[in-house]
Write an enzyme that holds these catalytic residues in place. Structure first.
Site, PDB file in Angstrom:
ATOM      1  N   PHE A 123     -10.805  20.224   5.151  1.00  0.00           N
ATOM      2  CA  PHE A 123     -11.129  19.126   5.920  1.00  0.00           C
ATOM      3  C   PHE A 123     -11.469  19.144   7.695  1.00  0.00           C
ATOM      4  CE2 PHE A 123     -11.019  14.800   4.637  1.00  0.00           C
ATOM      5  CZ  PHE A 123     -11.439  14.482   3.212  1.00  0.00           C
ATOM      6  N   HIS A 145     -15.984   6.436  10.897  1.00  0.00           N
ATOM      7  CA  HIS A 145     -16.853   7.829   9.837  1.00  0.00           C
ATOM      8  C   HIS A 145     -17.786   7.747   9.862  1.00  0.00           C
ATOM      9  CE1 HIS A 145     -16.807  10.262   6.783  1.00  0.00           C
ATOM     10  NE2 HIS A 145     -15.542  10.291   6.372  1.00  0.00           N
ATOM     11  N   GLY A 201       0.730  -0.819   0.270  1.00  0.00           N
ATOM     12  CA  GLY A 201      -0.128  -0.313  -0.573  1.00  0.00           C
ATOM     13  C   GLY A 201       0.901   1.573  -0.278  1.00  0.00           C
ATOM     14  N   LEU A 205     -17.636   4.443   1.548  1.00  0.00           N
ATOM     15  CA  LEU A 205     -17.264   5.820   2.435  1.00  0.00           C
ATOM     16  C   LEU A 205     -18.158   6.383   2.019  1.00  0.00           C
ATOM     17  CD1 LEU A 205     -15.829   6.560   4.889  1.00  0.00           C
ATOM     18  CD2 LEU A 205     -14.528   7.614   3.161  1.00  0.00           C
ATOM     19  N   GLU A 226      -1.278   2.329   8.908  1.00  0.00           N
ATOM     20  CA  GLU A 226      -2.489   2.337   8.966  1.00  0.00           C
ATOM     21  C   GLU A 226      -1.829   0.874  10.413  1.00  0.00           C
ATOM     22  OE1 GLU A 226      -5.993   1.456   7.466  1.00  0.00           O
ATOM     23  OE2 GLU A 226      -6.499   0.952   9.196  1.00  0.00           O
ATOM     24  N   SER A 284      -3.397  10.073   7.851  1.00  0.00           N
ATOM     25  CA  SER A 284      -3.485   9.192   7.198  1.00  0.00           C
ATOM     26  C   SER A 284      -2.342   9.140   5.842  1.00  0.00           C
ATOM     27  CB  SER A 284      -3.887   7.650   7.628  1.00  0.00           C
ATOM     28  OG  SER A 284      -3.994   6.626   6.533  1.00  0.00           O
ATOM     29  N   GLN A 287     -11.618   4.319  14.675  1.00  0.00           N
ATOM     30  CA  GLN A 287     -12.648   5.308  14.531  1.00  0.00           C
ATOM     31  C   GLN A 287     -13.134   4.878  13.081  1.00  0.00           C
ATOM     32  OE1 GLN A 287     -10.751   8.334  11.350  1.00  0.00           O
ATOM     33  NE2 GLN A 287     -11.266   9.697  12.902  1.00  0.00           N
ATOM     34  N   GLY A 313       4.323   0.373   2.293  1.00  0.00           N
ATOM     35  CA  GLY A 313       5.022  -0.484   1.803  1.00  0.00           C
ATOM     36  C   GLY A 313       5.575   0.164   0.975  1.00  0.00           C
ATOM     37  N   ARG A 358      -8.183   9.709  14.868  1.00  0.00           N
ATOM     38  CA  ARG A 358      -7.194  10.676  13.642  1.00  0.00           C
ATOM     39  C   ARG A 358      -8.386  11.814  12.931  1.00  0.00           C
ATOM     40  NH1 ARG A 358      -7.501   9.498   7.514  1.00  0.00           N
ATOM     41  NH2 ARG A 358      -8.589   7.865   8.373  1.00  0.00           N
ATOM     42  N   HIS A 381     -13.954   2.324  10.230  1.00  0.00           N
ATOM     43  CA  HIS A 381     -12.600   2.982   9.180  1.00  0.00           C
ATOM     44  C   HIS A 381     -11.295   3.382   9.645  1.00  0.00           C
ATOM     45  CE1 HIS A 381     -12.054   6.099   6.200  1.00  0.00           C
ATOM     46  NE2 HIS A 381     -11.514   7.008   7.085  1.00  0.00           N
ATOM     47  N   ARG A 438     -15.546  13.626  13.412  1.00  0.00           N
ATOM     48  CA  ARG A 438     -15.996  12.749  13.130  1.00  0.00           C
ATOM     49  C   ARG A 438     -16.527  11.725  14.521  1.00  0.00           C
ATOM     50  NH1 ARG A 438     -11.797  10.409   8.623  1.00  0.00           N
ATOM     51  NH2 ARG A 438     -11.962  11.859   7.094  1.00  0.00           N
TER      52      ARG A 438
END
Ligand SMILES: Cc1cc2nc3c(=O)[nH]c(=O)nc-3n(C[C@H](O)[C@H](O)[C@H](O)COP(=O)(O)OP(=O)(O)OC[C@H]3O[C@@H](n4cnc5c(N)ncnc54)[C@H](O)[C@@H]3O)c2cc1C
Ligand code: HEM
Ligand code: SF4
Ligand code: F3S
Ligand code: FES
Lengths: 256, 583, 107, 125
Positions: free
Chosen positions: B116, B238, B13, B248, B380, B396, B236, B16, B391, B349, B282
């Site tokens: 945000f 969401h 991901g 999402l 993560e 993230s 968390q 990585g 978070r 989430h 959130r």
């Protein structure tokens, strides 16, 4: 079927009534390399809701009917590109296809592996040739001049040139629906050309000439016969044929 | 088969791939093992953006970002990590741009930024444009760009290899064991340094935005060795996932003016957060939605959702700026946000906790500074404790690139200095034992049912609202599920592409993660950030300003030992005193 | 792919056609002998298809060219394809219509 | 660029515009052929029936050098266009190299013969 009943029995009774279930059949082309010499069809009776994804139905088969059913999946909402399959004769992502769009009550959904790549087991195919042609187009940004301290400047319009091609999730729906690719795997295929497009039309990239040369090879864009199957198959709604035509023109005007 | 690389990266991901890229720059041989093709990793699902104080749209400073991160984490955030992060992320975003990432642009041609949740100017005064974005598919572009750069560098990838064991002996990591899906063969990877970046474990819950493959494999493997998992109680939810599906719906939908409504059409957030209403953080919005549902004011067939209302917004906004979610609503619910209310419910989430690491990504073996030599973690699945108890959106993706990069750099540095450690005598023994166990069960139990029961009970008992009795019940449920798990059986005997074997194995990993989470949550008798207990409803800085370290009790199966680790309350140059968290 | 099929079909026809027309270098008798065979109904019907094939190929070729060189071409490809089909069917019918009386009534 | 490992790879990578030029040729010749072929069909077939194309009629028409040239252009362009088109198909459908080589060989020979035959025929009148 017993297990399916178990599934619904946990929901409140009222909800069960409120929810019309579709009784459908799923016909899956199965192949186990360790047992079978040829692929064969198997049919499962499933109760599904109209709004379920075909992937939910296939999971249901795997979890409650036949654990050995094999396919790729991950994200469940059309972003990872794992689950391209031939559903009712069309290449689609199983997780982006709803039952109600492919079957009525009492109807049948047929599911086969995508074509043109070697079937390894059930719905899972060998993706290596696909990624090999991806790698053959130099799918990476090249700009060897020293980078500024902050970002490289690019106008909004220039950024917009990449909007469609950079949307690709490498699901292979397009390439495996292309009639030229079926008969000749050496064609790089629409997905790779879409990727090449992303870099050719990046105002910051410096290797445009090399990229166009790759596209100009006889495995490149000239193989495309504008069949449009790819465009129709793309789950991300990328106008693939249009992008391929843009690359053809870029090659032509570049070399002229 | 046996392989040998200086540095091994587990997971492809964002974290990585970033680690692999920077390790490769350190002149060592690098291989990346992933159970998915890299571009299938769930980083690609991230929509909103990556926060960095570039100040392209409005004035911004790393200190402000650091403050927001610490406050967002309800002061459980390690402030040294937050400081490193807020500074490093600026360079990291520029580096991503230099790798070709197609960011959206400002009219001047700079990287575009937008507001945000929780990101503010001047320490909480007003919202600030900090999230750098590439349309509404920032994660997709990060994943693609990083994979492309790895192709360029020639990183060796082992795709569809499932890591099943870590080889740790005498506090030193020596490599990993992995199962090759295509052949069923077990491979030993011998390495000087290993970087873990295998993502989250949201699939322990019924409703989640996470992929089917996010099953906490490496966390569980780490935990099974008697090593600690940090802050597992902080998970968390969401507030807005599509009803039933959990897919999402980005926070941006409320940023653009979307309103949450209950069954009678009431704008209920006015009652819970009178000033900022629908744009509350959130954890608060999630709790408000669940309260409405619990009090019978939900919508839908099972009355388990609330509506989000966009119908008052112009069509251009909905189809332009919110194109992705409009597409999702149309595809999956057959609803058109332009004229329909869209039912949403909170969705599991993001894991704030995970494998504890220091600032360089080195894995910690206890709460007192002990570490595992040669073993690093990022993303993560790791817990540098940047996110503390909650978070912030966009932090993230930042975490992935900043700490993925650091882990890569430091692992390579370490690998250059040391020789290959010896491998244990029979490195594949534990893996073979595990598979033998799975294949020789009595077969009474269907793993799918165990998984379903785990997901439903975790959702109900260790979900958004928690309390002691429910969680005690959950401890017992998990024990029972674990004993039933002993009776599953992998019926498919085949070697090649045995996806059943994999699913059953992953279920085992998830049960471990659920166990650690439940025990940690039961143990923490306060409410902080995402962890909210009805029976201990306030934050308790006197007793609980510390990280939980959950250890598997290797002698008594099903029990968890709890330790603690101090919170870094100071950064290197800045420090923020814990205060009440009001927005 | 219909384009490919029609292209190859008319290529095959062309090869035969050139041979038959060219055959007059062997003299009138030979030429007429070959042309007698064209009166067979199979060839008559074949001719209808060849005409339709040529028309399809020609207009679809134009469509491809338009797509290749203009952006709008791609946008309207489907409509253009329908237009091509309509033209093909019309000319096929026309060919059949002119040929049919000859086919039925001899000449 | 991906490193060439075999001669075939290298040959493919060696940058040549052959495919591009053929592609352009297909379009240009196609454009010209539209007029030539449709005109031809219209004149020789719809206007006069195939059976009217008697020996004398044909010879009479071809006495005019303009018609000679017209027909020869059709012949040349259509054959080149068609042959290259068929080459596309051959390369797509016939995948092993040796097979491809001999199929192409036979095919080109036939086309060349027909072309020679047609040309001689045309100009020998
Ligand atoms: C829908 C959604 C939207 C989000 N939006 C945002 C956002 O806008 N901004 C933001 O900052 N964050 C966002 N997040 C959070 C963020 O995207 C994730 O936390 C982050 O992508 C995790 O990245 P990762 O590299 O740690 O793991 P992943 O990307 O999940 O990758 C995990 C990798 O590990 C591999 N792996 C796992 N187990 C094994 C094993 N046993 N053996 C071998 N390989 C293994 C997998 O193959 C995969 O390659 C979002 C998350 C979700 C779910
Ligand atoms: C009448 C006017 C014609 C036009 C406008 C035309 C146009 C075209 C074009 C543009 C192509 C390229 C298609 C592509 O690259 O995808 C093509 C292919 C082809 N043409 Fe024509 N053409 C005409 C006449 C002919 C004739 C008379 C023949 C036969 C001798 C012929 C045989 C072929 C063949 C075999 C192909 C290859 C098809 C493929 O591989 O997909 N064409 N034509
Ligand atoms: S272009 Fe579309 S169909 Fe093709 S791989 Fe990309 S996303 Fe899939
Ligand atoms: S289907 Fe194939 S032929 Fe071209 S337009 Fe698409 S690549
Ligand atoms: S499962 Fe990810 S695209 Fe379908």
């Amino acid at each position: 079927m017993t297990q399916t009943q178990h599934e619904t029995s946990t929901a409140p009774a009222a909800a069960q009534q409120a929810l019309p279930m579709l009784h459908i059949k799923v016909k899956i082309l199965r192949f186990d390399p360790e047992k079978d010499r040829k692929a064969h069809w198997e049919t499962y009776a499933i109760d599904a809701q109209a709004g379920d994804r075909v992937l939910d139905v296939i999971n249901e088969v795997k979890w409650y009917h036949d654990h050995s059913l094999t396919f790729r999946r991950s994200c469940m909402h059309g972003i990872c590109g794992s689950d391209a399959m031939l559903i009712n004769g069309r290449n689609r992502l199983a997780c982006k296809t709803l039952v109600r769009d492919v079957a009525k009550d009492g109807g049948t959904i047929t599911v086969e592996p995508i074509r043109g790549l070697k079937v390894e087991k059930d719905l899972l195919v060998d993706m290596e040739p696909f990624f090999d042609s991806y790698k053959a187009i130099m799918p990476y940004f090249i700009n060897e001049s020293p980078a500024p301290a902050a970002e490289r400047i690019q106008s909004e319009e220039e950024a917009e040139r990449m909007a469609q091609s950079s949307n690709c999730i490498l699901c292979a729906c397009c390439t495996t629906s292309c009639p030229i690719f079926w008969v000749n795997g050496s064609y790089l295929g629409p997905a790779s050309i879409v990727q090449a497009h992303r870099f050719i039309f990046d105002s910051r990239d410096e290797a445009t000439q090399q990229r166009l040369n790759i596209m100009n090879q006889n495995t490149g864009v000239w193989r495309c016969r504008t069949a449009y199957n790819c465009t129709e198959a793309c789950p991300r709604d990328i106008p693939i044929t249009q992008l391929i035509e843009e690359v053809k023109r870029a090659v032509m005007y570049q070399q002229a | 088969m046996q392989h040998r690389y200086d540095v091994l990266v587990i997971g492809a991901g964002g974290a990585g791939l970033m680690a692999a890229l920077y390790a490769a720059k350190g002149n060592v041989s690098v291989a990346c093992i992933s159970k998915l093709y890299p571009t299938r990793s769930h980083t690609g699902a991230a929509q909103g953006g990556i926060g960095a104080a570039l100040g392209n749209v409005a004035e911004d400073h790393w200190e402000w970002h650091m403050f927001d991160t610490v406050k967002g984490g309800d002061y459980l955030t390690d402030q040294d990590a937050a400081e490193v992060f807020s500074k490093d992320i600026i360079d990291a975003v520029y580096e991503l741009e230099h790798m070709g990432l197609p960011f959206s642009r400002t009219p001047e041609g700079k990287i575009a930024q937008r507001k945000f949740g929780g990101h503010t100017r001047e320490f909480g005064k007003a919202a600030v444009e900090r999230s750098c974005y590439a349309k509404d598919r920032t994660g997709h572009m990060i994943l693609q760009t990083l994979y492309q750069q790895n192709v360029k560098e020639g990183t060796k990838f082992f795709n569809e290899f499932h890591v099943t064991d870590l080889l740790i002996e005498d506090g030193r990591c020596r490599g990993v064991v992995a199962y090759e899906l295509a052949t069923g063969e077990i491979h030993t990877f011998h390495a000087k340094a290993v970087i873990l970046a295998a993502g989250g474990y949201g699939r322990i819950f019924k409703i989640t935005s996470n992929a089917l493959t996010l099953t906490g494999d490496l966390m569980s493997i780490y935990y099974r060795k008697g090593l600690p998992l940090e802050d597992m109680e902080f998970y968390q939810f969401h507030p807005t996932g599509l009803a039933k599906l959990g897919i999402l719906v980005t926070e941006g939908i409320r940023g653009e003016g979307g309103i949450l409504r209950n069954d009678s059409g009431e704008r209920f957030m006015e009652r819970y957060a009178p000033t900022i209403k629908d744009l509350a953080p959130r954890d608060i919005v999630s709790r408000s939605i669940i309260s409405e549902i619990r009090e019978g004011r939900g919508v839908g067939r099972d009355k388990d959702a609330v509506n989000i209302d966009l119908t008052h917004l112009p069509r251009e906004v909905i189809e332009g700026k919110l194109a992705e979610i409009t597409d999702l609503a149309r595809t999956y619910l057959g609803m058109d946000p332009v004229k329909d209310l869209v039912p949403v419910q909170p969705t599991a989430h993001y894991a704030m906790g995970g494998i504890p690491t220091d600032l360089n990504g080195l894995c910690l073996s206890d709460g007192n500074g002990g570490s595992i030599e040669g073993l690093y973690a990022a993303g993560e699945q790791a817990c540098v404790s940047l996110h503390g108890a909650n978070r912030l959106g966009t932090n993230s993706l930042g975490d992935l690139v900043v700490f993925g990069r650091r882990a890569g750099i430091y692992a390579a540095q370490y690998a250059r200095q040391v020789e290959f450690p010896d491998l244990p005598d029979d490195p594949q023994r534990d893996t073979k034992d595990m598979f033998d166990g799975l294949r020789s069960g009595s077969g009474k139990e269907n793993p799918a049912l165990i998984r379903k029961e785990m997901q439903e009970s975790m959702m109900n008992n260790v979900g958004i609202f928690r309390n002691g009795p429910d969680m005690e019940k959950q401890v017992e449920i998990l024990k029972e599920l674990k004993s039933r798990y002993q009776d599953v059986n992998v019926g498919d005997p085949s070697l090649r592409y045995n996806s059943e074997l994999i699913e059953v194995m992953e279920l085992g990993f998830m049960l471990d993660c659920a166990e650690a989470m439940t025990a940690s949550a039961l143990n923490r008798t306060e409410s902080r950030g995402a962890h909210d207990r009805a029976d201990y409803h306030t934050r308790d800085d006197v007793n609980w300003l510390k990280h939980t370290m959950a250890y598997k009790d290797l002698d008594r199966p099903g029990n968890v030992l709890i330790g603690y680790k101090d919170v870094a309350l100071k950064g290197f140059t800045r420090a923020f005193e814990p205060k009440a968290r009001v927005y | 792919m219909l384009h490919r099929l029609s292209g190859i079909a008319i290529l095959a026809y062309l090869l035969i056609h050139v041979f038959s027309i060219g055959s007059f270098i062997f003299g009138e008798r030979f030429y007429m002998a070959i042309h007698e065979t064209y009166d067979w109904p199979v060839f008559r019907i074949g001719l209808v298809f060849i005409t339709a094939g040529v028309v399809y190929h020609a207009f679809n070729g134009l469509r491809i060219i338009v797509m290749d060189f203009t952006g709008a071409g791609v946008a309207y490809q489907r409509q253009m394809w329908y237009a091509v089909m309509v033209l093909t069917v019309i000319s096929g019918l026309y060919a059949a219509w002119t040929l049919l009386p000859r086919l039925l009534g001899g000449y | 660029m991906i490193r060439a490992r075999t001669f075939i790879d290298a040959k493919q990578q060696s940058h040549s515009n052959a495919e591009l030029n053929w592609w352009i040729f297909m379009r240009i010749s196609g454009l010209i052929l539209v007029f030539l072929v449709l005109g031809h069909i219209y004149m020789t077939f719809i206007q006069v029936s195939e059976s009217d194309a008697t020996f004398t009629a044909v010879v009479g028409k071809l006495a005019n050098p303009a018609w000679k040239f017209y027909d020869w252009l059709i012949l040349a362009l259509a054959l080149m266009h068609g042959t290259n088109g068929a080459r596309y198909s051959i390369e797509d459908y016939i995948r092993t190299r040796p097979n491809r080589a001999w199929v192409k060989g036979v095919f080109y020979t036939v086309v060349a013969l027909v072309f020679a035959f047609g040309t001689i025929g045309l100009f020998s009148i």
